[in-house]
Write an enzyme that holds these catalytic residues in place. Structure first.
Site, mmCIF file in Angstrom:
data_model
loop_
_atom_site.group_PDB
_atom_site.id
_atom_site.type_symbol
_atom_site.label_atom_id
_atom_site.label_comp_id
_atom_site.label_asym_id
_atom_site.label_seq_id
_atom_site.Cartn_x
_atom_site.Cartn_y
_atom_site.Cartn_z
ATOM 1 N N HIS A 274 74.705 78.403 67.894
ATOM 2 C CA HIS A 274 73.974 79.511 68.536
ATOM 3 C C HIS A 274 73.311 79.029 69.821
ATOM 4 O O HIS A 274 72.148 78.604 69.795
ATOM 5 C CB HIS A 274 72.895 80.041 67.592
ATOM 6 N N CYS B 287 79.248 82.210 66.812
ATOM 7 C CA CYS B 287 79.265 82.045 65.364
ATOM 8 C C CYS B 287 80.312 82.968 64.727
ATOM 9 O O CYS B 287 81.497 82.705 64.882
ATOM 10 C CB CYS B 287 77.863 82.223 64.794
ATOM 11 N N GLU C 109 72.130 80.712 72.104
ATOM 12 C CA GLU C 109 71.018 81.603 72.490
ATOM 13 C C GLU C 109 69.659 81.073 72.056
ATOM 14 O O GLU C 109 68.642 81.395 72.662
ATOM 15 C CB GLU C 109 71.251 83.016 71.947
HETATM 16 N N1 GLN Z 1 78.985 84.592 58.375
HETATM 17 C C1 GLN Z 1 79.430 83.447 59.107
HETATM 18 C C2 GLN Z 1 79.140 82.148 58.378
HETATM 19 O O1 GLN Z 1 78.329 82.105 57.507
HETATM 20 C C3 GLN Z 1 78.830 83.427 60.502
HETATM 21 C C4 GLN Z 1 77.355 83.233 60.505
HETATM 22 C C5 GLN Z 1 76.717 83.621 61.802
HETATM 23 O O2 GLN Z 1 77.307 84.327 62.618
HETATM 24 N N2 GLN Z 1 75.485 83.198 62.010
HETATM 25 O O3 GLN Z 1 79.716 81.144 58.685
#
Ligand code: GLN
Length: 537
Positions: free
Chosen positions: A511, A385, A513
């Site tokens: 994600h 992310c 994970e």
């Molecule tokens: N802050 C980033 C976004 O909103 C990444 C979010 C995250 O890592 N979950 O896109």
């Protein structure tokens, strides 16, 4: 005939953080491996509608379900143990309960009645507990109540459970209370008084627990078991020892040894026939405990002081390590502490670098330095992310020569917005539950590292973000060797970026994970660990 769902309730006493989630997940696993359909639910006594708006330092990681609910991290344990997805119905908070009741009141549904904690709040709690069982026709629903018995805020939950047990009848529910038996080293004794007091609090609230699970650092002798049974009014066989173990994944085996599953099944009038089928689980534990190699991976993030902030990532490495018969030692690295001048010293002993998800600009420049180091030194790299977004910024700056490239989350008017706010996010002002959340499809490109991991052309992964790769820059990136290895087939949003010429450099917008379980370790983590094992060798 209506399906007869049985309900198990789990509370905690004496201290918080005793591991109710792990005990619930372990019991769920044991019942599941005896052929019952099971799910686990968490009731949280706080007033936030969900933990999505909570700082990870407050409450650890925010877990995300397939259907896009932002939930308590215990749901992660439930999924990792049961290998089954949960949904927004599996996590209820006081905020959610009140939100429902208040909107019904505004709608006029209470027909002029005074709306009160009893019966209206407790009815809504009961409805949400039962709904889970009836909707999916499950054999058993395990409901874990957050907090510690005696807290003011958990009282309505305890009362709802008291009523529900009465309504369900004696063989349709069981109540487990988890407490701590402290060891006093000065006198060399285990102390049961806190447990007795905690059970008294439950009794004052009209609940007699059926089973007591006692967390302890020393084995309980028969005297202690008898004493607890006598003073807390339970069968001796219903006093279960939960001794500290090296890994949470041993707890189901431990609970089986202590006959927790059998005791609960007898209480619920469920047939105790075959022993649980735990072959896969035992094989996993065996590999986990007997690794043939070892690697050190750096987890670069800004919440590293609190282990729970990256819970699912930590667990994913345990699953992926076990399949590879490799012990993955994770070194937590505070991204704020990394600079261009110390990056080598901080990272040169690692076989792999993972840059973690996150929000806001704190620590981002350190993440970018870490990524540059991984890219230039061919160190296996996995970006999740924000970690993927930082990898894109790093590549733009140091390979494409776009010096001031950034994400618009960090610098709103950057001349090179390689990561930009998603179109549908523009104009959103509410913070709670408004990100791009939950499962979306991802088309995987053949011949990429991602394809080597998935071995299929389409997969589904869970999301939690507002910003995305800016497709205007894609041709420039691909010409320079960083390619989109996965895209959303419907929206064209980039899901996976990787550097083809690097041994293993993969960044994902989603994600992975959240989907790794003991039985199904996530393929990207498995491949990343493999790459770290080959690094420098
Ligand atoms: N802050 C980033 C976004 O909103 C990444 C979010 C995250 O890592 N979950 O896109």
């Amino acid at each position: 005939m209506p399906h007869n769902t049985k309900y198990v309730f789990v509370t905690g006493g004496v201290a918080s953080s005793l591991g109710k989630g792990i005990i619930s997940a372990s019991l769920g696993k044991l019942l599941q491996s005896r052929g019952f359909s099971v799910t686990i639910q968490k009731l949280d006594p706080y007033i936030n509608v969900d933990p999505g708006t909570l700082n990870p330092y407050e409450h650890g990681e925010c877990y995300v379900t397939e259907d896009g609910a932002e939930t308590d991290l215990d749901l992660g344990h439930y999924e990792r143990f049961l290998n089954l997805p949960t949904s927004q119905m599996n996590n209820v908070t006081t905020g959610k309960i009140y939100q429902t009741v208040i909107s019904k009141e505004r709608h006029g549904d209470y027909l002029g009645k005074t709306v009160q904690v009893i019966p209206h709040i407790t009815d809504e709690i009961k409805r949400r507990i039962k709904l889970l069982g009836t909707k999916h026709k499950l054999d058993v629903v395990i409901t874990e109540i957050g907090g510690t018995v005696g807290d003011i805020e958990s009282l309505p939950y305890i009362e709802a459970v008291r009523q529900l047990r009465w309504e369900l009848g004696p063989t349709n529910s069981a109540f487990i209370h988890l407490t701590l038996v402290p060891y006093l080293s000065a006198s060399g004794e285990l102390k049961t008084k806190p447990t007795q007091h905690s059970v008294k609090v439950l009794l004052e609230n009209g609940i007699q627990p059926d089973v007591l699970v006692l967390r302890t650092e020393k084995p309980l002798n028969d005297d202690i078991r008898r004493k607890v049974a006598l003073f807390c009014n339970v069968d001796s066989s219903a006093v279960v020892e939960s001794i500290d173990v090296k890994t949470i994944y041993e707890v189901p085996l431990l609970m089986h040894k202590e006959k927790l599953d059998e005791t609960i099944m007898k209480k619920l009038n469920l047939p105790v026939q075959e022993p649980p089928k735990l072959d896969d689980w035992n094989e996993f534990i065996n590999k986990l405990k007997n690794p043939k190699s070892k690697v050190k991976v750096g987890l670069v993030g800004k919440y590293v002081e609190l282990h729970d902030a990256y819970k699912s990532i930590v667990e994913s490495f345990i699953h992926a390590g076990a399949v590879n018969e490799c012990h993955v030692e994770l070194e937590m690295i505070q991204s704020e502490s990394i600079t261009a001048s110390n990056v080598k010293e901080k990272l040169d002993h690692l076989q792999g670098i993972l840059v973690a998800p996150g929000f806001g600009h704190r620590g981002v420049e350190g993440k970018i330095e870490a990524i540059r180091y991984a890219r230039e030194n061919q160190v296996p790299f996995f970006g999740i992310c924000l970690g993927m977004q930082c990898a894109v910024v790093e590549f733009a700056r140091n390979v494409l020569g776009l010096q001031e490239a950034n994400s618009t989350e960090m610098v709103r008017n950057t001349p090179y917005p390689v990561i930009d706010l998603m179109e549908e996010q523009k104009g959103i002002t509410d913070m709670g539950g408004t990100m791009r959340l939950g499962s979306y499809p991802c088309q995987v490109k053949k011949g990429t590292k991602a394809y080597m991991a998935y071995h299929k052309l389409e997969t589904h992964e869970r999301h939690r973000h507002r910003y995305e790769f800016n497709n205007q820059f894609l041709p420039q990136f691909e010409a320079a060797g960083m390619v989109a290895a996965g895209i959303n087939p419907e929206t064209n949003l980039v899901e996976i970026m990787e550097i083809s010429s690097h041994p293993w450099f993969v960044g994902v917008q989603f994600h992975p994970e959240y989907k790794s379980t003991v039985i199904n370790p996530h393929p990207l983590f498995v491949e990343f660990v493999k790459a770290t094992m080959n690094f420098g060798g």
